[in-house]
Motif scaffolding. Structure first.
Motif: not given
Length: 82
Positions: A60, A64-65, A68
């Motif tokens: 996670r 997520s990074k 983005i």
């Protein structure tokens, strides 16, 4: 040019990689310091590990990074590509 035309170029993806790599590093470091900055400065890396990476939390954290970064990089490179 439109995003569809830019995506088809090899140079577009090279530029996405060039923009995304430093941004990914900055976002990851900022995230680590934002959530566990005190533990990092005190040398308590076990806490950092438990908060961010233990029990498959690293998926996670990195996913997520990466998402983005990919969205940001595609936007910036598409905006700058003539």
């Amino acid at each position: 040019m439109s995003l569809i035309n830019n995506i088809q170029k090899g140079s577009f993806w090279i530029n996405v990689l060039k923009v995304g790599t430093p941004f990914l590093i900055i976002v990851a470091v900022f995230s680590l310091f934002f959530k566990t900055g005190g533990a990092i400065f005190s040398g308590d890396f076990e806490t950092v590990y438990n908060v961010h990476f233990a029990n498959k939390q690293w998926i996670r954290f990195w996913l997520s990074k990466i998402v983005i970064t990919l969205i940001y990089s595609i936007y910036i490179v598409n905006k700058k590509t003539k």
